[in-house]
Design a protein around this motif. Structure first.
Motif, PDB file in Angstrom:
ATOM      1  N   ARG A   1      -9.930  -0.144   9.996  1.00  9.39           N
ATOM      2  CA  ARG A   1      -8.738   0.702  10.133  1.00  9.39           C
ATOM      3  C   ARG A   1      -7.962   0.340  11.389  1.00  9.39           C
ATOM      4  O   ARG A   1      -6.736   0.237  11.369  1.00  9.39           O
ATOM      5  CB  ARG A   1      -9.125   2.181  10.149  1.00  9.39           C
ATOM      6  N   ARG A   2      -8.682   0.141  12.493  1.00  8.96           N
ATOM      7  CA  ARG A   2      -8.035  -0.206  13.756  1.00  8.96           C
ATOM      8  C   ARG A   2      -7.342  -1.565  13.648  1.00  8.96           C
ATOM      9  O   ARG A   2      -6.208  -1.734  14.092  1.00  8.96           O
ATOM     10  CB  ARG A   2      -9.063  -0.202  14.881  1.00  8.96           C
TER      11      ARG A   2
ATOM     12  N   ALA B   1      -1.767   1.838   7.134  1.00  5.45           N
ATOM     13  CA  ALA B   1      -2.495   1.981   8.398  1.00  5.45           C
ATOM     14  C   ALA B   1      -2.255   3.359   9.013  1.00  5.45           C
ATOM     15  O   ALA B   1      -3.188   3.998   9.509  1.00  5.45           O
ATOM     16  CB  ALA B   1      -2.074   0.881   9.367  1.00  5.45           C
ATOM     17  N   PHE B   2      -1.024   3.825   8.955  1.00  2.00           N
ATOM     18  CA  PHE B   2      -0.682   5.129   9.513  1.00  2.00           C
ATOM     19  C   PHE B   2      -1.449   6.247   8.814  1.00  2.00           C
ATOM     20  O   PHE B   2      -1.905   7.192   9.449  1.00  2.00           O
ATOM     21  CB  PHE B   2       0.832   5.355   9.408  1.00  2.00           C
TER      22      PHE B   2
ATOM     23  N   LEU C   1       3.218   6.911  16.569  1.00  5.03           N
ATOM     24  CA  LEU C   1       3.078   6.414  15.197  1.00  5.03           C
ATOM     25  C   LEU C   1       3.918   7.240  14.228  1.00  5.03           C
ATOM     26  O   LEU C   1       4.533   6.693  13.311  1.00  5.03           O
ATOM     27  CB  LEU C   1       1.609   6.412  14.771  1.00  5.03           C
TER      28      LEU C   1
ATOM     29  N   PHE D   1       2.280  -0.851   7.321  1.00  6.32           N
ATOM     30  CA  PHE D   1       2.241   0.174   8.360  1.00  6.32           C
ATOM     31  C   PHE D   1       1.909   1.531   7.751  1.00  6.32           C
ATOM     32  O   PHE D   1       1.099   2.282   8.303  1.00  6.32           O
ATOM     33  CB  PHE D   1       3.561   0.266   9.138  1.00  6.32           C
TER      34      PHE D   1
ATOM     35  N   LEU E   1      -4.149  -1.264  11.613  1.00  5.44           N
ATOM     36  CA  LEU E   1      -3.080  -0.633  12.393  1.00  5.44           C
ATOM     37  C   LEU E   1      -2.497  -1.615  13.404  1.00  5.44           C
ATOM     38  O   LEU E   1      -1.274  -1.756  13.509  1.00  5.44           O
ATOM     39  CB  LEU E   1      -3.606   0.617  13.106  1.00  5.44           C
TER      40      LEU E   1
ATOM     41  N   ALA F   1      -4.750   6.638  10.412  1.00  7.92           N
ATOM     42  CA  ALA F   1      -4.785   6.796  11.864  1.00  7.92           C
ATOM     43  C   ALA F   1      -5.531   8.053  12.304  1.00  7.92           C
ATOM     44  O   ALA F   1      -6.225   8.036  13.318  1.00  7.92           O
ATOM     45  CB  ALA F   1      -3.368   6.779  12.427  1.00  7.92           C
TER      46      ALA F   1
ATOM     47  N   SER G   1      -0.437  -4.298  11.604  1.00 12.12           N
ATOM     48  CA  SER G   1       0.825  -3.789  11.051  1.00 12.12           C
ATOM     49  C   SER G   1       1.844  -3.553  12.162  1.00 12.12           C
ATOM     50  O   SER G   1       3.035  -3.846  11.992  1.00 12.12           O
ATOM     51  CB  SER G   1       0.604  -2.522  10.233  1.00 12.12           C
TER      52      SER G   1
END
Length: 102
Positions: free
Chosen positions: A9-10, A48-49, A69, A45, A13, A52, A16
């Protein structure tokens, strides 16, 4: 279905954000390398967002970063009227006057 681990996940992010922040030439090269349309920059993005909050919960992302974000997400949403509009994500390769007055 398993949820992605925090490192995935990191990484998603960070990648992106790097593409969003890149100059147009770098964005165009990224699009060509991945053989995708321009809207994929904003869609990456968005994916990924959406993960977050889980990064915050896992201690991988500071809560204070979420406001930034959310601002980026809002800008992309306003550019597209709620849906991603590929002409507004990356700088267009051709001058506007060459696009038939669009």
């Amino acid at each position: 279905m398993e949820s992605p681990d925090p490192s995935f996940r990191r990484c998603l992010l960070m990648e992106s954000l790097a593409v969003l922040a890149a100059d147009a030439q770098t964005q165009v090269a990224w699009l060509a390398r991945h053989a995708v349309m321009t809207d994929e920059i904003a869609l990456d993005f968005d994916h990924a967002f959406r993960m977050a909050e889980a990064l915050v919960a896992d201690g991988q992302l500071a809560r204070g970063v979420m406001a930034d974000l959310q601002e980026i997400d809002g800008i992309l949403s306003r550019m597209s009227g709620g849906a991603v509009d590929r002409d507004h994500v990356a700088v267009v390769e051709e001058p506007v006057e060459d696009r038939g007055g669009q």
